[in-house]
Design a protein around this motif. Structure first.
Motif, mmCIF file in Angstrom:
data_model
loop_
_atom_site.group_PDB
_atom_site.id
_atom_site.type_symbol
_atom_site.label_atom_id
_atom_site.label_comp_id
_atom_site.label_asym_id
_atom_site.label_seq_id
_atom_site.Cartn_x
_atom_site.Cartn_y
_atom_site.Cartn_z
ATOM 1 N N ARG A 1 0.861 -1.059 0.151
ATOM 2 C CA ARG A 1 0.115 0.158 0.006
ATOM 3 C C ARG A 1 1.097 1.223 -0.110
ATOM 4 N NH1 ARG A 1 -1.424 2.979 4.017
ATOM 5 N NH2 ARG A 1 -0.909 1.467 5.578
ATOM 6 N N LEU A 2 1.810 1.317 0.954
ATOM 7 C CA LEU A 2 2.664 2.381 0.891
ATOM 8 C C LEU A 2 3.422 2.888 -0.412
ATOM 9 C CD1 LEU A 2 4.128 1.954 4.660
ATOM 10 C CD2 LEU A 2 2.766 3.777 3.813
ATOM 11 N N LEU A 3 4.063 1.571 -0.986
ATOM 12 C CA LEU A 3 4.762 1.750 -2.238
ATOM 13 C C LEU A 3 4.021 2.265 -3.392
ATOM 14 C CD1 LEU A 3 7.222 -1.065 -1.713
ATOM 15 C CD2 LEU A 3 7.723 1.411 -1.592
ATOM 16 N N THR A 4 2.668 1.499 -3.192
ATOM 17 C CA THR A 4 1.770 2.094 -4.320
ATOM 18 C C THR A 4 1.262 3.454 -4.235
ATOM 19 O OG1 THR A 4 0.851 -0.071 -4.466
ATOM 20 C CG2 THR A 4 -0.412 1.757 -5.360
ATOM 21 N N GLU A 5 0.938 3.942 -3.136
ATOM 22 C CA GLU A 5 0.654 5.362 -2.590
ATOM 23 C C GLU A 5 1.906 6.312 -3.112
ATOM 24 O OE1 GLU A 5 -0.359 5.521 1.197
ATOM 25 O OE2 GLU A 5 -2.438 4.542 0.791
ATOM 26 N N ALA A 6 3.020 5.922 -2.668
ATOM 27 C CA ALA A 6 4.273 6.811 -2.988
ATOM 28 C C ALA A 6 4.541 6.914 -4.246
ATOM 29 C CB ALA A 6 5.236 6.465 -2.018
ATOM 30 N N PHE A 7 4.657 5.795 -4.940
ATOM 31 C CA PHE A 7 5.037 5.766 -6.356
ATOM 32 C C PHE A 7 4.435 5.684 -7.522
ATOM 33 C CE2 PHE A 7 8.537 4.466 -3.446
ATOM 34 C CZ PHE A 7 9.444 5.876 -3.660
ATOM 35 N N ASN A 8 3.052 4.997 -7.434
ATOM 36 C CA ASN A 8 2.242 4.573 -8.329
ATOM 37 C C ASN A 8 3.136 3.855 -9.481
ATOM 38 O OD1 ASN A 8 -0.257 4.527 -10.018
ATOM 39 N ND2 ASN A 8 0.344 6.270 -11.153
ATOM 40 N N ARG B 1 17.023 4.760 -1.198
ATOM 41 C CA ARG B 1 16.608 5.677 0.013
ATOM 42 C C ARG B 1 15.226 6.225 -0.426
ATOM 43 N NH1 ARG B 1 22.364 8.952 -0.492
ATOM 44 N NH2 ARG B 1 23.412 7.590 0.742
ATOM 45 N N MET B 2 14.874 6.239 -1.598
ATOM 46 C CA MET B 2 13.202 6.647 -1.741
ATOM 47 C C MET B 2 12.388 5.688 -1.188
ATOM 48 S SD MET B 2 13.763 8.283 -5.671
ATOM 49 C CE MET B 2 12.291 8.654 -5.919
ATOM 50 N N VAL B 3 12.651 4.299 -1.408
ATOM 51 C CA VAL B 3 12.040 3.214 -1.313
ATOM 52 C C VAL B 3 11.669 3.080 0.481
ATOM 53 C CG1 VAL B 3 11.511 0.818 -0.970
ATOM 54 C CG2 VAL B 3 12.097 1.740 -3.139
ATOM 55 N N ASN B 4 12.943 3.255 1.144
ATOM 56 C CA ASN B 4 13.089 3.009 2.606
ATOM 57 C C ASN B 4 12.207 4.424 3.074
ATOM 58 O OD1 ASN B 4 14.603 0.844 3.154
ATOM 59 N ND2 ASN B 4 16.520 1.841 2.423
ATOM 60 N N LYS B 5 12.312 5.487 2.451
ATOM 61 C CA LYS B 5 11.812 6.616 3.308
ATOM 62 C C LYS B 5 10.207 6.615 3.036
ATOM 63 C CE LYS B 5 11.218 11.726 2.644
ATOM 64 N NZ LYS B 5 11.491 12.952 2.194
ATOM 65 N N ALA B 6 9.863 5.931 1.809
ATOM 66 C CA ALA B 6 8.202 5.568 1.792
ATOM 67 C C ALA B 6 7.903 4.478 2.664
ATOM 68 C CB ALA B 6 8.089 5.165 0.500
ATOM 69 N N LEU B 7 8.638 3.732 3.124
ATOM 70 C CA LEU B 7 8.048 2.554 4.079
ATOM 71 C C LEU B 7 8.224 3.031 5.538
ATOM 72 C CD1 LEU B 7 9.845 -0.572 2.143
ATOM 73 C CD2 LEU B 7 7.237 0.186 2.450
ATOM 74 N N GLY B 8 8.777 4.130 5.692
ATOM 75 C CA GLY B 8 8.700 4.959 7.077
ATOM 76 C C GLY B 8 9.505 3.747 8.065
ATOM 77 N N ASP C 1 16.249 8.699 -14.089
ATOM 78 C CA ASP C 1 17.620 9.324 -13.667
ATOM 79 C C ASP C 1 18.077 9.542 -11.897
ATOM 80 O OD1 ASP C 1 17.590 10.393 -16.248
ATOM 81 O OD2 ASP C 1 16.147 11.651 -15.888
ATOM 82 N N LYS C 2 17.697 8.426 -11.208
ATOM 83 C CA LYS C 2 18.140 8.270 -10.196
ATOM 84 C C LYS C 2 19.054 7.147 -10.064
ATOM 85 C CE LYS C 2 14.977 11.299 -8.280
ATOM 86 N NZ LYS C 2 15.101 12.437 -8.526
ATOM 87 N N SER C 3 20.170 7.313 -9.110
ATOM 88 C CA SER C 3 21.078 6.179 -9.043
ATOM 89 C C SER C 3 20.473 4.958 -8.252
ATOM 90 C CB SER C 3 22.274 6.817 -8.173
ATOM 91 O OG SER C 3 21.815 7.087 -6.712
ATOM 92 N N ARG C 4 21.154 3.936 -8.047
ATOM 93 C CA ARG C 4 20.708 2.773 -7.384
ATOM 94 C C ARG C 4 20.660 3.164 -5.599
ATOM 95 N NH1 ARG C 4 23.205 -0.757 -3.939
ATOM 96 N NH2 ARG C 4 24.955 0.010 -4.389
ATOM 97 N N VAL C 5 21.421 4.089 -5.170
ATOM 98 C CA VAL C 5 21.307 4.465 -3.794
ATOM 99 C C VAL C 5 20.249 5.283 -3.559
ATOM 100 C CG1 VAL C 5 22.679 5.631 -1.996
ATOM 101 C CG2 VAL C 5 23.833 3.892 -3.451
ATOM 102 N N GLU C 6 19.962 6.273 -4.779
ATOM 103 C CA GLU C 6 18.847 7.223 -4.377
ATOM 104 C C GLU C 6 17.527 6.539 -4.423
ATOM 105 O OE1 GLU C 6 20.222 11.244 -6.355
ATOM 106 O OE2 GLU C 6 20.123 9.574 -7.770
ATOM 107 N N ARG C 7 17.204 5.343 -5.221
ATOM 108 C CA ARG C 7 16.276 4.637 -5.575
ATOM 109 C C ARG C 7 15.891 3.774 -4.138
ATOM 110 N NH1 ARG C 7 16.909 2.121 -11.501
ATOM 111 N NH2 ARG C 7 16.943 4.218 -12.562
ATOM 112 N N ALA D 1 9.060 7.412 -11.178
ATOM 113 C CA ALA D 1 9.826 8.261 -10.177
ATOM 114 C C ALA D 1 11.298 7.863 -10.183
ATOM 115 C CB ALA D 1 9.277 8.216 -8.802
ATOM 116 N N PHE D 2 11.844 6.615 -10.456
ATOM 117 C CA PHE D 2 13.055 6.238 -10.422
ATOM 118 C C PHE D 2 13.927 6.733 -11.525
ATOM 119 C CE2 PHE D 2 10.851 2.996 -7.894
ATOM 120 C CZ PHE D 2 11.183 3.677 -6.456
#
Length: 90
Positions: free
Chosen positions: A11-18, A64-71, A56-62, A53-54
């Motif tokens: 749910r969180l990943l779907t809401e954050a990234f579609n 971090r984005m996933v971890n942030k979305a998962l709280g 032009d993002k590096s592997r590390v940035e991606r 949303a990913f």
């Protein structure tokens, strides 16, 4: 009925990234009795996600984005999380 950790992550990943593709796999059974297994059956996961949303993002940035979305899920409620994040190919 309360969401499982897997359902909450989906749910969180779907809401954050579609995402155009999302797969959340519970790998906990493979780690039963190992370090980090809290007996909940929800301690180890693999996330494969593809979303614009990913781009032009590096592997590390991606990651971090996933971890942030998962709280508080990674590191607090889930012992291990493998992340495979990519952008759709044109």
């Amino acid at each position: 009925m309360a969401e499982t950790v897997q359902q909450e992550m989906e749910r969180l990943l779907t809401e954050a990234f579609n995402p155009t593709r999302l797969e959340v796999v519970n790998d906990s059974a493979k780690h039963s009795g190992h370090m980090g297994d809290d007996g909940s059956g929800e301690s180890h996961f693999t996330v494969a996600i593809e979303a614009p949303a990913f781009a032009d993002k590096s592997r590390v940035e991606r990651q971090r984005m996933v971890n942030k979305a998962l709280g508080d899920i990674p590191g607090e409620r889930v012992h291990a999380l493998a992340i495979q994040a990519s952008a759709p190919t044109p």
